[in-house]
Design a protein around this motif. Structure first.
Motif, PDB file in Angstrom:
ATOM      1  N   VAL A 133      16.649 -12.773  -0.960  1.00  0.00           N
ATOM      2  CA  VAL A 133      15.610 -12.899   0.453  1.00  0.00           C
ATOM      3  C   VAL A 133      16.005 -14.285   0.999  1.00  0.00           C
ATOM      4  N   ASP A 134      16.518 -15.149   0.275  1.00  0.00           N
ATOM      5  CA  ASP A 134      17.018 -16.165   1.266  1.00  0.00           C
ATOM      6  C   ASP A 134      18.248 -15.884   2.158  1.00  0.00           C
ATOM      7  N   SER A 135      18.964 -14.952   1.446  1.00  0.00           N
ATOM      8  CA  SER A 135      20.264 -14.361   1.944  1.00  0.00           C
ATOM      9  C   SER A 135      19.887 -13.721   3.166  1.00  0.00           C
ATOM     10  N   LEU A 136      18.889 -12.975   2.881  1.00  0.00           N
ATOM     11  CA  LEU A 136      18.332 -11.849   4.089  1.00  0.00           C
ATOM     12  C   LEU A 136      17.854 -12.851   5.229  1.00  0.00           C
ATOM     13  N   ASN A 137      17.140 -13.890   4.707  1.00  0.00           N
ATOM     14  CA  ASN A 137      16.691 -14.752   5.861  1.00  0.00           C
ATOM     15  C   ASN A 137      17.524 -15.345   6.457  1.00  0.00           C
ATOM     16  N   GLN A 138      18.617 -15.887   5.806  1.00  0.00           N
ATOM     17  CA  GLN A 138      19.853 -16.494   6.547  1.00  0.00           C
ATOM     18  C   GLN A 138      20.531 -15.341   7.397  1.00  0.00           C
ATOM     19  N   LYS A 139      20.564 -14.331   7.091  1.00  0.00           N
ATOM     20  CA  LYS A 139      21.069 -13.185   8.022  1.00  0.00           C
ATOM     21  C   LYS A 139      20.267 -12.901   9.294  1.00  0.00           C
ATOM     22  N   LYS A 140      18.984 -12.873   8.714  1.00  0.00           N
ATOM     23  CA  LYS A 140      18.090 -12.733   9.812  1.00  0.00           C
ATOM     24  C   LYS A 140      18.294 -13.661  10.801  1.00  0.00           C
ATOM     25  N   VAL A 141      18.285 -15.017  10.541  1.00  0.00           N
ATOM     26  CA  VAL A 141      18.369 -16.129  11.598  1.00  0.00           C
ATOM     27  C   VAL A 141      19.766 -15.952  12.300  1.00  0.00           C
ATOM     28  N   GLU A 142      21.070 -15.339  11.528  1.00  0.00           N
ATOM     29  CA  GLU A 142      21.869 -15.251  12.461  1.00  0.00           C
ATOM     30  C   GLU A 142      22.006 -14.294  13.277  1.00  0.00           C
ATOM     31  N   LEU A 143      21.118 -12.976  12.855  1.00  0.00           N
ATOM     32  CA  LEU A 143      21.144 -11.506  13.655  1.00  0.00           C
ATOM     33  C   LEU A 143      20.241 -12.131  15.060  1.00  0.00           C
ATOM     34  N   GLU A 144      19.165 -13.011  14.557  1.00  0.00           N
ATOM     35  CA  GLU A 144      18.435 -13.337  15.927  1.00  0.00           C
ATOM     36  C   GLU A 144      19.202 -14.247  16.848  1.00  0.00           C
ATOM     37  N   SER A 145      20.161 -15.162  16.266  1.00  0.00           N
ATOM     38  CA  SER A 145      20.785 -16.079  16.979  1.00  0.00           C
ATOM     39  C   SER A 145      21.856 -14.975  17.799  1.00  0.00           C
ATOM     40  N   LYS A 146      22.369 -14.011  17.172  1.00  0.00           N
ATOM     41  CA  LYS A 146      23.248 -13.010  17.864  1.00  0.00           C
ATOM     42  C   LYS A 146      22.480 -11.926  18.885  1.00  0.00           C
ATOM     43  N   VAL A 147      21.304 -11.760  18.603  1.00  0.00           N
ATOM     44  CA  VAL A 147      20.535 -10.879  19.650  1.00  0.00           C
ATOM     45  C   VAL A 147      20.184 -12.002  20.892  1.00  0.00           C
ATOM     46  N   THR A 148      19.822 -13.157  20.582  1.00  0.00           N
ATOM     47  CA  THR A 148      19.599 -13.830  21.846  1.00  0.00           C
ATOM     48  C   THR A 148      20.827 -14.012  22.655  1.00  0.00           C
ATOM     49  N   SER A 149      22.135 -14.292  21.925  1.00  0.00           N
ATOM     50  CA  SER A 149      23.270 -14.222  22.732  1.00  0.00           C
ATOM     51  C   SER A 149      23.769 -13.141  23.417  1.00  0.00           C
ATOM     52  N   LEU A 150      23.271 -11.899  22.667  1.00  0.00           N
ATOM     53  CA  LEU A 150      23.582 -10.759  23.518  1.00  0.00           C
ATOM     54  C   LEU A 150      22.678 -10.384  24.430  1.00  0.00           C
ATOM     55  N   SER A 151      21.389 -10.732  24.287  1.00  0.00           N
ATOM     56  CA  SER A 151      20.717 -10.935  25.416  1.00  0.00           C
ATOM     57  C   SER A 151      20.884 -11.566  26.781  1.00  0.00           C
ATOM     58  N   ASP A 152      21.303 -12.502  26.329  1.00  0.00           N
ATOM     59  CA  ASP A 152      21.791 -13.656  27.481  1.00  0.00           C
ATOM     60  C   ASP A 152      23.109 -12.862  28.251  1.00  0.00           C
ATOM     61  N   GLU A 153      24.060 -12.155  27.240  1.00  0.00           N
ATOM     62  CA  GLU A 153      25.137 -11.457  27.765  1.00  0.00           C
ATOM     63  C   GLU A 153      24.770 -10.234  28.598  1.00  0.00           C
ATOM     64  N   LEU A 154      23.782  -9.421  28.121  1.00  0.00           N
ATOM     65  CA  LEU A 154      23.370  -8.336  28.607  1.00  0.00           C
ATOM     66  C   LEU A 154      22.434  -8.645  30.256  1.00  0.00           C
ATOM     67  N   LYS A 155      22.067  -9.793  30.200  1.00  0.00           N
ATOM     68  CA  LYS A 155      21.448 -10.235  31.449  1.00  0.00           C
ATOM     69  C   LYS A 155      22.447 -10.417  32.363  1.00  0.00           C
ATOM     70  N   LEU A 156      23.662 -11.071  31.888  1.00  0.00           N
ATOM     71  CA  LEU A 156      24.649 -11.426  32.939  1.00  0.00           C
ATOM     72  C   LEU A 156      25.506 -10.046  33.266  1.00  0.00           C
ATOM     73  N   LYS A 157      25.385  -8.884  32.393  1.00  0.00           N
ATOM     74  CA  LYS A 157      26.135  -7.862  32.747  1.00  0.00           C
ATOM     75  C   LYS A 157      25.290  -6.659  33.042  1.00  0.00           C
TER      76      LYS A 157
END
Length: 298
Positions: A133-157
């Motif tokens: 669960v801790d590992s999944l939570n960590q991955k979740k945080v990482e994925l949320e960070s990537k989603v945020t980053s991708l969202s920013d990139e998608l807004k630009l593209k």
């Protein structure tokens, strides 16, 4: 007494009257003594009888007391024996209960040991799950960070992608509008070579599909598996179109083409009833002698 009497009589015969009187007086005394002796004897007899009766009565009384005491002792012994028997029965029952309790205790101890082992296993499993669960939570945080980053990139593209999507839609629209004039399907099923000749006889050739838009457009209106203008007849493994151009983008099923049995050199486009509209990978290599309808293009 006889010797005394004899002595008196002798004196009577030999002496005077004075002696006779003495003899009579002595005789009276002797008679009185005899009475007393008889009376004493009777008294002694009565006393003996009384003593005998007393002794008999005492004996009877003692016998009765002994019998009563014996009966009492016998009853006491029987009661004591019954008490002992009851005590033995109770002791046996208690021993049986003790054995049962001991068995129950051993069984409970075994179950307690099993439960402790199970608890330990569950605790270890809980730790493992908690780690996951801790590992999944960590991955979740990482994925949320990537989603945020991708969202920013998608807004630009967004503008570029929107423009590209519009271009693809226009291209697809153009192909669809021209479809009735550009594409046609044979009525009869023929081999790949005969199907190609069918298309040539009507001023066209087997279709060439070199873009995703064209593949999407064609897969939307075919209702049966058809031959397309792709094969590796000349050189195994080197797929070429009927215009002799090399295939750059293909839409084969997974693990296809596989050249099964070493003689599958022609390509069909299957009508997939279980595929989703977005699934474009429906090509498959088949024996060129198989009979299928031709998809022609002018």
């Amino acid at each position: 007494m006889e010797s005394g009497t004899f002595y008196v009589c002798r004196n009577i015969t030999n002496r005077s009257g004075t002696r006779t009187q003495i003899h009579l007086r002595d005789e009276g005394k002797d008679r009185g003594g005899s009475r007393r002796l008889v009376l004493m004897t009777v008294c002694l007899g009565i006393i003996c009888v009384v003593l005998l009766v007393f002794i008999i009565l005492q004996h009877i009384s003692n016998t009765a007391e002994r019998e009563s005491l014996f009966k009492s002792n016998k009853n006491t012994v029987e009661e004591f024996n019954q008490t002992i028997n009851r005590s033995q029965d109770e002791n046996t029952n208690q021993m049986t209960e003790k054995d049962q309790l001991k068995n129950n205790f051993n069984s409970l101890s075994q179950k307690n040991l099993e439960l402790e082992t199970r608890v330990n296993d569950l605790t270890a499993e809980k730790k493992q799950l908690q780690g996951r669960v801790d590992s999944l939570n960590q991955k979740k945080v990482e994925l949320e960070s990537k989603v945020t980053s991708l969202s920013d990139e998608l807004k630009l593209k967004g503008c570029k992608e929107g423009q590209r999507k519009l271009e693809l839609e226009n291209e697809l629209r153009n192909i669809s509008e021209q479809g009735n004039g550009r594409f046609f399907i044979s009525d009869e099923e023929k081999s790949w070579s005969d199907s190609r000749q069918y298309c040539r006889d009507r001023g066209g050739d087997l279709v060439i599909i070199d873009t995703e838009v064209k593949q999407r457009s064609i897969s939307s209106f075919i209702k049966a598996s058809v031959w397309i203008g792709l094969s590796d007849i000349e050189n195994e493994g080197n797929m070429k179109w009927v215009d002799n151009s090399t295939m750059k983008q293909g839409f084969f099923f997974p693990n296809e083409p596989n050249d099964a049995h070493g003689n599958e050199d022609c390509v069909e486009m299957q009508y997939c009833t279980y595929c989703s509209p977005s699934d474009l990978n429906v090509w498959n290599d088949r024996q060129c002698s198989d009979l299928k309808k031709a998809l022609c293009e002018k």
